[in-house]
Design a protein around this motif. Structure first.
Motif, PDB file in Angstrom:
ATOM      1  N   LEU A   1      31.344  46.223  37.873  1.00  0.00           N
ATOM      2  CA  LEU A   1      29.985  46.773  37.722  1.00  0.00           C
ATOM      3  C   LEU A   1      30.007  48.053  36.895  1.00  0.00           C
ATOM      4  O   LEU A   1      29.154  48.272  36.027  1.00  0.00           O
ATOM      5  N   LYS A   2      31.000  48.900  37.123  1.00  0.00           N
ATOM      6  CA  LYS A   2      31.119  50.154  36.367  1.00  0.00           C
ATOM      7  C   LYS A   2      31.330  49.869  34.881  1.00  0.00           C
ATOM      8  O   LYS A   2      30.684  50.480  34.013  1.00  0.00           O
ATOM      9  N   HIS A   3      32.198  48.912  34.577  1.00  0.00           N
ATOM     10  CA  HIS A   3      32.509  48.619  33.178  1.00  0.00           C
ATOM     11  C   HIS A   3      31.380  47.850  32.491  1.00  0.00           C
ATOM     12  O   HIS A   3      31.171  48.013  31.277  1.00  0.00           O
ATOM     13  N   LEU A   4      30.641  47.042  33.232  1.00  0.00           N
ATOM     14  CA  LEU A   4      29.477  46.375  32.644  1.00  0.00           C
ATOM     15  C   LEU A   4      28.459  47.390  32.147  1.00  0.00           C
ATOM     16  O   LEU A   4      27.837  47.214  31.093  1.00  0.00           O
ATOM     17  N   ASP A   5      28.298  48.474  32.889  1.00  0.00           N
ATOM     18  CA  ASP A   5      27.323  49.503  32.516  1.00  0.00           C
ATOM     19  C   ASP A   5      27.710  50.238  31.243  1.00  0.00           C
ATOM     20  O   ASP A   5      26.874  50.896  30.618  1.00  0.00           O
ATOM     21  N   ASN A   6      28.988  50.100  30.838  1.00  0.00           N
ATOM     22  CA  ASN A   6      29.445  50.756  29.608  1.00  0.00           C
ATOM     23  C   ASN A   6      29.332  49.862  28.381  1.00  0.00           C
ATOM     24  O   ASN A   6      29.652  50.301  27.265  1.00  0.00           O
ATOM     25  N   LEU A   7      28.903  48.608  28.570  1.00  0.00           N
ATOM     26  CA  LEU A   7      28.675  47.731  27.417  1.00  0.00           C
ATOM     27  C   LEU A   7      27.389  48.153  26.704  1.00  0.00           C
ATOM     28  O   LEU A   7      26.484  48.728  27.317  1.00  0.00           O
ATOM     29  N   ALA A   8      27.307  47.822  25.435  1.00  0.00           N
ATOM     30  CA  ALA A   8      26.075  48.087  24.684  1.00  0.00           C
ATOM     31  C   ALA A   8      24.943  47.243  25.250  1.00  0.00           C
ATOM     32  O   ALA A   8      25.172  46.189  25.872  1.00  0.00           O
ATOM     33  N   ALA A   9      23.714  47.683  25.015  1.00  0.00           N
ATOM     34  CA  ALA A   9      22.544  47.024  25.605  1.00  0.00           C
ATOM     35  C   ALA A   9      22.448  45.560  25.217  1.00  0.00           C
ATOM     36  O   ALA A   9      21.980  44.726  26.002  1.00  0.00           O
ATOM     37  N   ASP A  10      22.924  45.209  24.003  1.00  0.00           N
ATOM     38  CA  ASP A  10      22.782  43.829  23.527  1.00  0.00           C
ATOM     39  C   ASP A  10      24.035  42.990  23.759  1.00  0.00           C
ATOM     40  O   ASP A  10      24.136  41.860  23.278  1.00  0.00           O
ATOM     41  N   GLN A  11      24.999  43.527  24.505  1.00  0.00           N
ATOM     42  CA  GLN A  11      26.248  42.794  24.733  1.00  0.00           C
ATOM     43  C   GLN A  11      26.243  42.098  26.093  1.00  0.00           C
ATOM     44  O   GLN A  11      25.740  42.643  27.090  1.00  0.00           O
ATOM     45  N   GLN A  12      26.812  40.894  26.120  1.00  0.00           N
ATOM     46  CA  GLN A  12      27.021  40.157  27.365  1.00  0.00           C
ATOM     47  C   GLN A  12      28.442  39.621  27.405  1.00  0.00           C
ATOM     48  O   GLN A  12      29.054  39.366  26.363  1.00  0.00           O
ATOM     49  N   VAL A  13      28.945  39.431  28.621  1.00  0.00           N
ATOM     50  CA  VAL A  13      30.236  38.787  28.831  1.00  0.00           C
ATOM     51  C   VAL A  13      30.050  37.692  29.882  1.00  0.00           C
ATOM     52  O   VAL A  13      29.012  37.618  30.544  1.00  0.00           O
ATOM     53  N   MET A  14      31.044  36.849  30.011  1.00  0.00           N
ATOM     54  CA  MET A  14      31.124  35.920  31.133  1.00  0.00           C
ATOM     55  C   MET A  14      32.254  36.386  32.049  1.00  0.00           C
ATOM     56  O   MET A  14      33.172  37.071  31.607  1.00  0.00           O
ATOM     57  N   LEU A  15      32.159  36.032  33.323  1.00  0.00           N
ATOM     58  CA  LEU A  15      33.187  36.382  34.297  1.00  0.00           C
ATOM     59  C   LEU A  15      33.721  35.114  34.942  1.00  0.00           C
ATOM     60  O   LEU A  15      32.952  34.218  35.287  1.00  0.00           O
ATOM     61  N   LYS A  16      35.034  35.041  35.101  1.00  0.00           N
ATOM     62  CA  LYS A  16      35.662  33.923  35.823  1.00  0.00           C
ATOM     63  C   LYS A  16      36.400  34.513  37.016  1.00  0.00           C
ATOM     64  O   LYS A  16      37.376  35.247  36.856  1.00  0.00           O
ATOM     65  N   LEU A  17      35.896  34.218  38.221  1.00  0.00           N
ATOM     66  CA  LEU A  17      36.365  34.883  39.432  1.00  0.00           C
ATOM     67  C   LEU A  17      36.798  33.883  40.487  1.00  0.00           C
ATOM     68  O   LEU A  17      36.248  32.779  40.585  1.00  0.00           O
ATOM     69  N   THR A  18      37.760  34.296  41.292  1.00  0.00           N
ATOM     70  CA  THR A  18      38.166  33.504  42.453  1.00  0.00           C
ATOM     71  C   THR A  18      36.999  33.413  43.429  1.00  0.00           C
ATOM     72  O   THR A  18      36.267  34.383  43.633  1.00  0.00           O
ATOM     73  N   LEU A  19      36.809  32.258  44.037  1.00  0.00           N
ATOM     74  CA  LEU A  19      35.738  32.100  45.018  1.00  0.00           C
ATOM     75  C   LEU A  19      35.951  33.087  46.160  1.00  0.00           C
ATOM     76  O   LEU A  19      37.028  33.146  46.753  1.00  0.00           O
ATOM     77  N   PRO A  20      34.930  33.907  46.471  1.00  0.00           N
ATOM     78  CA  PRO A  20      35.123  35.050  47.383  1.00  0.00           C
ATOM     79  C   PRO A  20      35.155  34.651  48.858  1.00  0.00           C
ATOM     80  O   PRO A  20      34.688  33.578  49.249  1.00  0.00           O
ATOM     81  N   GLU A  21      35.681  35.562  49.671  1.00  0.00           N
ATOM     82  CA  GLU A  21      35.762  35.337  51.117  1.00  0.00           C
ATOM     83  C   GLU A  21      34.379  35.367  51.772  1.00  0.00           C
ATOM     84  O   GLU A  21      34.145  34.673  52.762  1.00  0.00           O
ATOM     85  N   THR A  22      33.479  36.175  51.237  1.00  0.00           N
ATOM     86  CA  THR A  22      32.115  36.266  51.764  1.00  0.00           C
ATOM     87  C   THR A  22      31.168  35.569  50.802  1.00  0.00           C
ATOM     88  O   THR A  22      31.151  35.885  49.612  1.00  0.00           O
ATOM     89  N   ALA A  23      30.396  34.615  51.311  1.00  0.00           N
ATOM     90  CA  ALA A  23      29.466  33.863  50.462  1.00  0.00           C
ATOM     91  C   ALA A  23      28.509  34.809  49.746  1.00  0.00           C
ATOM     92  O   ALA A  23      28.029  35.793  50.333  1.00  0.00           O
ATOM     93  N   ASN A  24      28.263  34.524  48.473  1.00  0.00           N
ATOM     94  CA  ASN A  24      27.321  35.297  47.639  1.00  0.00           C
ATOM     95  C   ASN A  24      27.740  36.759  47.439  1.00  0.00           C
ATOM     96  O   ASN A  24      26.910  37.607  47.101  1.00  0.00           O
ATOM     97  N   PHE A  25      29.023  37.031  47.620  1.00  0.00           N
ATOM     98  CA  PHE A  25      29.516  38.403  47.455  1.00  0.00           C
ATOM     99  C   PHE A  25      29.306  38.910  46.033  1.00  0.00           C
ATOM    100  O   PHE A  25      29.128  40.099  45.804  1.00  0.00           O
TER     101      PHE A  25
END
Length: 299
Positions: free
Chosen positions: A202-226
């Motif tokens: 979340l901290k690093h997303l806030d440092n992206l330029a306003a017109d930039q997007q990335v995708m994230l590939k994450l391990t399925l979390p221990e808490t649903a909808n985390f």
């Protein structure tokens, strides 16, 4: 300036239901993938024969009538696959033009040794050359994988800082980066590691330029909808889930509980496929796998 093909691919990833097939096993993981597929190490000698065998497996998957853009949004390829053809055209061209499946390219060179409970990306000295090759072949995006094994704040921050630095280089080349900081499913501190991971992302997303997007590939979390904060973040195009060694059933069950995440499974996708199957058996197994992952990704 994005090409029309890139805009069409972006719209597909953004708007359509489906999942991303991870077909990017590289040198270290290929023998295991082939063994699960029923091809023993005695059936090939050296890397060239090994990669030819795995390309046969991937070609069989990608040319199957049940593998198409209706349920499969994209496919992640290993560079060796990008350099090979399917039915007379480059793999990435075949995927998009014939199957309407968005091509991604794995760009990392593997992992460094573990430090502070994490493994960073090895250096990618030829990244600009690789990105130019990807652009020339109408690849939409890239993927690079780090690993988090323990809830070590210094280690997690180093992983995310490095991932975003490389992501900015990829964005500058006009490609969509998939940032993959995998949390080991066997970590004794998995939930705590996920909390550190989310905060750092979340901290690093806030440092992206306003017109930039990335995708994230994450391990399925221990808490649903985390990861809902990430799913809904304006600088995140899509959050995809890796199966990480979970069986397909377990991965699908966990994915169903996480709204807005879609699958990007490798082993869970190819589970049950065998070189010894007839085409009819192979297609039926694939169809069942794709449908179960597609339904879990719709939740």
């Amino acid at each position: 300036m994005a090409s029309q093909a890139q805009l069409d691919m972006l719209a597909k990833i953004n708007n359509q239901n489906g999942f991303i097939a991870a077909l990017d096993q590289s040198g270290g993981s290929t023998p295991k993938a082939l063994a699960l597929y029923g091809v023993e190490e005695s059936e090939y000698q050296g890397d060239e024969e090994m990669f030819a065998k795995v390309h046969e497996m991937r070609t069989r998957i990608m040319t199957s009538s049940v593998f198409n853009g209706e349920r499969v949004l994209g496919a992640i390829l290993f560079e060796n696959t990008l350099d090979r053809d399917i039915l007379g055209q480059s793999t990435s061209s075949y995927l998009w033009k014939v199957k309407q499946v968005v091509p991604f390219l794995k760009v990392d060179k593997g992992l460094e040794a573990e430090v502070n409970g994490t493994q960073l990306l090895k250096a990618i000295p030829d990244l600009d050359t690789l990105l130019a090759k990807a652009n020339a072949q109408n690849v939409f995006g890239t993927k690079m994988r780090s690993v988090v094994k323990l809830a070590n704040a210094q280690g997690v921050e180093a992983v995310i800082e490095q991932q975003f630095a490389v992501a900015k280089q990829i964005l500058a080349a006009g490609l969509m980066p998939i940032i993959e900081p995998e949390v080991d499913i066997n970590s004794p501190e998995k939930a705590a590691a996920e909390a550190l991971l989310k905060a750092s992302i979340l901290k690093h997303l806030d440092n992206l330029a306003a017109d930039q997007q990335v995708m994230l590939k994450l391990t399925l979390p221990e808490t649903a909808n985390f990861y809902q904060d990430l799913v809904k973040h304006p600088k995140v195009l899509k959050v995809v889930a890796l199966s990480g060694g979970y069986s397909r059933e377990e991965a699908n069950n966990r994915l169903t509980a996480n709204n807005g995440m879609i699958a990007s499974f490798s082993r869970a996708l190819s589970e049950g496929l065998s070189a010894k199957q007839s085409d009819a058996e192979f297609d039926a197994t694939m169809d069942s796998s794709i449908e179960s992952i597609y339904q879990a990704s719709k939740s």
